[in-house]
Design an enzyme around this catalytic site. Structure first.
Site, PDB file in Angstrom:
ATOM      1  N   GLU A 184      38.137  17.676  76.072  1.00  0.00           N
ATOM      2  CA  GLU A 184      38.080  16.356  76.711  1.00  0.00           C
ATOM      3  C   GLU A 184      39.228  15.442  76.271  1.00  0.00           C
ATOM      4  O   GLU A 184      39.063  14.220  76.206  1.00  0.00           O
ATOM      5  CB  GLU A 184      36.727  15.682  76.447  1.00  0.00           C
ATOM      6  CG  GLU A 184      35.544  16.442  77.013  1.00  0.00           C
ATOM      7  CD  GLU A 184      34.218  15.722  76.842  1.00  0.00           C
ATOM      8  OE1 GLU A 184      33.379  15.805  77.753  1.00  0.00           O
ATOM      9  OE2 GLU A 184      34.030  15.067  75.790  1.00  0.00           O
ATOM     10  N   GLU A 253      30.776  21.369  81.828  1.00  0.00           N
ATOM     11  CA  GLU A 253      29.619  20.641  81.301  1.00  0.00           C
ATOM     12  C   GLU A 253      28.891  19.915  82.428  1.00  0.00           C
ATOM     13  O   GLU A 253      29.312  18.844  82.851  1.00  0.00           O
ATOM     14  CB  GLU A 253      30.026  19.628  80.220  1.00  0.00           C
ATOM     15  CG  GLU A 253      30.507  20.255  78.929  1.00  0.00           C
ATOM     16  CD  GLU A 253      30.700  19.233  77.818  1.00  0.00           C
ATOM     17  OE1 GLU A 253      30.205  18.085  77.959  1.00  0.00           O
ATOM     18  OE2 GLU A 253      31.352  19.569  76.814  1.00  0.00           O
TER      19      GLU A 253
END
Length: 826
Positions: A184, A253
């Site tokens: 991320e 995710e």
């Protein structure tokens, strides 16, 4: 001739060995549509299970339940600070045995996705970074910093080497088909400027140099350096498109729920909305999807991050914290997975055409030579739709997707749940009465004398002193006051600017008070009146407590923890205020608490003779409690009810089951009786447990227990509580409900317990919800309760055909869709 013949035979032998080796290997690659395995495009369904958040004994069951739920792969992070708690000292034992975990996945016949990071976020303490890394000279995380890059490369290389040595990459015949570097970073890269871009390029080059033979991922990383594959994270990724046209649309995710914070409510994401997000993703061209989490598990010990992440990491995942099926989520998704797999060739090779049907309704058609597969998606959050598609009418509820594998018959709709709901409960057996012993935490040297392990001028950040060896750090200083001191007055306060998650203050051995963070405000001022200062030497002792270190954000490693000051005494004389800053005084520091250092939680603790069994104190701070108990019978998951306690940590037979804080209730507002699945989900939507302890029950893994003989529970109570109500239970299915649609079959099960009774059953247009079902205006002319009882009572599971053939004519219902509502007792 003989030599030439021998050389030829030797060459043939090596060719044969090489061929056998290649035959065992799996070629994993990708094109613009999908991940390819041995040249074939695949629909891949994956789920996150973090090995340290369960036990090694639990792994096979969790993985097999994931496989039964229709998954192809198990995804996990690798947790650097768990494996390298001290520099170059490694731990891969017990539930940290990542190699064993990957092999367990392989034994189940599933693939693995290994997210090495080594930054993981994951609501894990310090985002997975070891605190010793922060304390190295000139250290900056996740940027062009030679010290950081060297340590990151060292750990990443070690993990890759371990996997290679065990032949666990698919290129070696193992289960690992994808690996991830960083995590991320696209969310924070702008904060790092040009060095951020240089760093992410370095990450890609470093990872690529490790030659693992499978693709590398970079999640949430637009324009990821080639050959890295960028992916999406979020509640919805249907609108996401990769920036690189050669990268398939991948979702690493899909948040199945959300985590809990101390003092927060319980998040809840409906099965309908989660299924909607998955179906929308595949409708819009996605081919790889991972559930975060599929099993959330437990933050044992001190691994929870945040700050303020709870010990439970249930995440409202398809498998609950203890490994039980979270129904209807698990079953509803399983049915979707089956349908998607039946369409794999169409979804990966078919030509795509889209039709806008108006009012936020779109159809997508995947066409191959063999046939077509279709989706009809209704993203309108309020209005159901009757859609005419290819000459047929389809009822598509608001915020749902209908899936038609043959573009004719609806095989699945995300809003039409035909799976049972399981209501979990504690077993009803009478709890064992525990006989407690106790002893105080030995803190007099810190409270009365201010005596510590090290001395420094000024205030030092808690991370810098403790190296995260403990949640607790004593800050202690002395102050001389006399009658002539301008500060002296009858009205004096102790004022502390604090970043401690919890702060306890003592002056001259007397407890002044405490303060803990509420509403996420981790920077606050503590001020309390002090009446017991003396002329002469005064001792000020502050106990700073951390409750998980920050795990997310740019430069999060430099965020303050502990008491960073100023610390001052304030005197009030009429209108005049006089403040004496103590921040630059000499301060003594004591890491941890003596009871921890003496391992009072260990069953081998040498301090066993000092425990008292009389006059059990309650509401007493800094107190240790201990009791013997017998393990609950059976194989069901075990939980301990810590209601009545304040805050602290608990151990079972010397193994920490995590921090506890049942005295911290969530706010009274923000919960609704009804949860509407329609519309975009956020972590506050459909929250429940308002005004209740954020966590009352704590998981006790069966592997922590002695099945026969005695077990020991040890508690360290920080704030003061009453252990007399502590008891152990097992978690079982208490009630099973279903609200299934006509022309479907509903499978009902009490999860290894017999179905004992039918509490309600009606086929027609029943009203209400599980626990409050009622007969509607019409129902079948056969007794639904008797019909279901005949099929189900006394059995471990049963299947009921939801139709008029089973339950009789429903003429009074007209043409409206019929449903079966049923509630069973286990």
């Amino acid at each position: 001739m003989k030599m030439k013949h021998f050389t030829r035979l030797l060459s043939l032998f090596f060719i044969l060995i090489t061929s056998l080796s290649l035959a065992k290997s799996t070629i994993v690659s990708h094109d613009e549509r999908a991940i390819t395995i041995n040249g074939k495009r695949r629909i891949l369904l994956s789920g996150s299970i973090h090995y340290p958040r369960s036990t090694a004994d639990m792994w096979p069951d969790l993985i097999n339940k994931a496989k039964d739920g229709g998954l192809d792969a198990i995804e996990t992070y690798v947790f650097w600070n768990a494996h390298e708690p001290k520099r170059r000292e490694y731990d891969f034992s017990g539930n940290l045995d990542v190699v064993r975990f990957i092999k367990t996945i392989q034994d189940a016949g599933l693939y693995s996705v290994l997210r090495i990071g080594p930054y993981v976020c994951a609501e894990w303490n310090y985002g997975g970074f070891p605190v010793w890394l922060h304390n190295m000279p000139n250290m900056k995380f996740r940027t062009v910093n030679p010290s950081f890059m060297n340590e990151m490369q060292n750990f990443t290389t070690k993990i890759v080497k371990m996997m290679k040595e065990e032949k666990l990459f698919a290129s070696q015949g193992g289960p690992i088909i994808l690996a991830q570097i960083e995590n991320e970073y696209g969310n924070v890269i702008s904060s790092y400027g040009a060095e951020g871009k240089a760093y992410i390029d370095w990450c890609a080059n470093m990872a690529n140099s490790l030659d693992i033979g499978v693709p590398w991922l970079m999640c949430q990383q637009p324009n990821a350096p080639q050959p890295m594959l960028e992916t999406c994270n979020g509640f919805y990724c249907d609108q996401y498109e990769p920036t690189n046209p050669s990268t398939p649309k991948m979702w690493t995710e899909n948040w199945t729920g959300w985590f809990k914070n101390w003092g927060g409510k319980h998040p809840y994401r409906t099965a309908e909305d989660l299924a909607f997000s998955v179906a929308r993703f595949f409708q819009t061209g996605g081919t790889f999807q991972n559930y975060y989490m599929y099993h959330g598990g437990t933050n044992f010990g001190r691994v929870a991050g945040g700050p303020y992440i709870t010990t439970s990491y249930d995440y409202h995942a398809p498998l609950d914290e203890f490994g039980n099926l979270n129904q209807p989520k698990w079953g509803h998704l399983k049915q979707l997975h089956t349908v998607l797999k039946s369409m794999e060739k169409s979804l990966t090779y078919g030509n795509i055409s889209r039709i806008d049907l108006g009012n936020s309704i779109k159809a997508t058609i995947y066409t191959t030579k063999e046939g077509s597969s279709c989706f009809i998606g209704n993203v309108n959050a309020t209005a159901d739709a009757l859609v005419n598609f290819k000459g047929k009418d389809y009822h598509v509820p608001a915020w749902s997707v209908s899936v038609l594998p043959d573009c004719d018959k609806e095989a699945y709709n995300t809003a039409k749940v035909n799976t049972q709901t399981s209501i979990m409960t504690e077993d009803s057996s009478k709890p064992e009465r525990l006989e407690w012993t106790w002893r105080p935490e030995s803190a007099q040297k810190m409270i009365l004398k201010g005596s510590g392990d090290l001395i420094a001028k000024g205030l030092v950040d808690q991370k810098d002193v403790t190296n995260d060896a403990s949640d607790y750090l004593w800050y202690m200083t002395r102050l001389h006051l006399d009658k002539k001191d301008p500060l002296w007055s009858r009205n004096m306060t102790l004022r502390v600017h604090s970043n401690a998650h919890v702060l306890h203050a003592y002056v001259n051995g007397k407890y002044v008070g405490n303060q803990f963070v509420k509403d996420g405000k981790f920077d606050y001022r503590f001020e309390r009146k002090v009446n017991h200062l003396v002329h002469g030497t005064n001792h000020i002792s502050l106990l700073s407590v951390s409750v998980g270190l920050q795990n997310y954000g740019p430069f999060f490693e430099s965020g303050p923890t502990g008491i960073n000051g100023p610390v001052s005494l304030v005197g009030y004389k009429g209108e005049e205020t006089i403040e004496k800053d103590l921040s630059q005084h000499q301060w003594d520091y004591k890491i941890g608490l003596n009871g921890y250092n003496d391992k009072l939680f260990s069953i081998k603790s040498v301090g066993h003779q000092k425990w008292a069994n009389e006059k059990l104190p309650t509401g007493r701070m800094l107190t240790w409690y201990k009791a013997k108990f017998k393990a609950p019978l059976g194989k069901e998951p075990v939980i301990v009810d810590l209601n009545g306690l304040g805050k602290g940590e608990a151990w079972i037979n010397g193994q920490s089951i995590g921090r506890y804080w049942p005295s911290f209730n969530s706010s009274d507002d923000g919960c609704k009786d009804e949860c509407d699945y329609r519309g975009a989900y956020g972590s506050d939507k459909c929250a429940f447990m308002c005004g209740k302890p954020t966590q009352r029950w704590y998981h006790v893994p069966r592997s922590f227990l002695n099945a026969s003989g005695h077990n020991t529970i040890t508690l360290f109570e920080e704030m003061g509580g009453n252990p007399s109500m502590v008891n152990f239970k097992t978690v079982v299915v208490g009630t099973v409900c279903a609200r299934a649609h006509e022309h479907n079959k509903v499978e009902l099960s009490c999860h290894n317990r017999p179905i004992s009774a039918v509490k309600f059953a009606s086929f027609g247009n029943p009203l209400g919800h599980c626990g409050s079902f009622a007969v509607g205006t019409c129902q079948g002319d056969k007794d639904a309760a008797k019909t279901v009882a005949k099929e189900c009572v006394g059995k471990l599971n049963c299947t009921v055909n939801v139709s008029s053939d089973t339950f009789g004519s429903t003429l009074d219902c007209g043409d409206s869709p019929k449903k079966l509502a049923v509630e069973l007792e286990c």
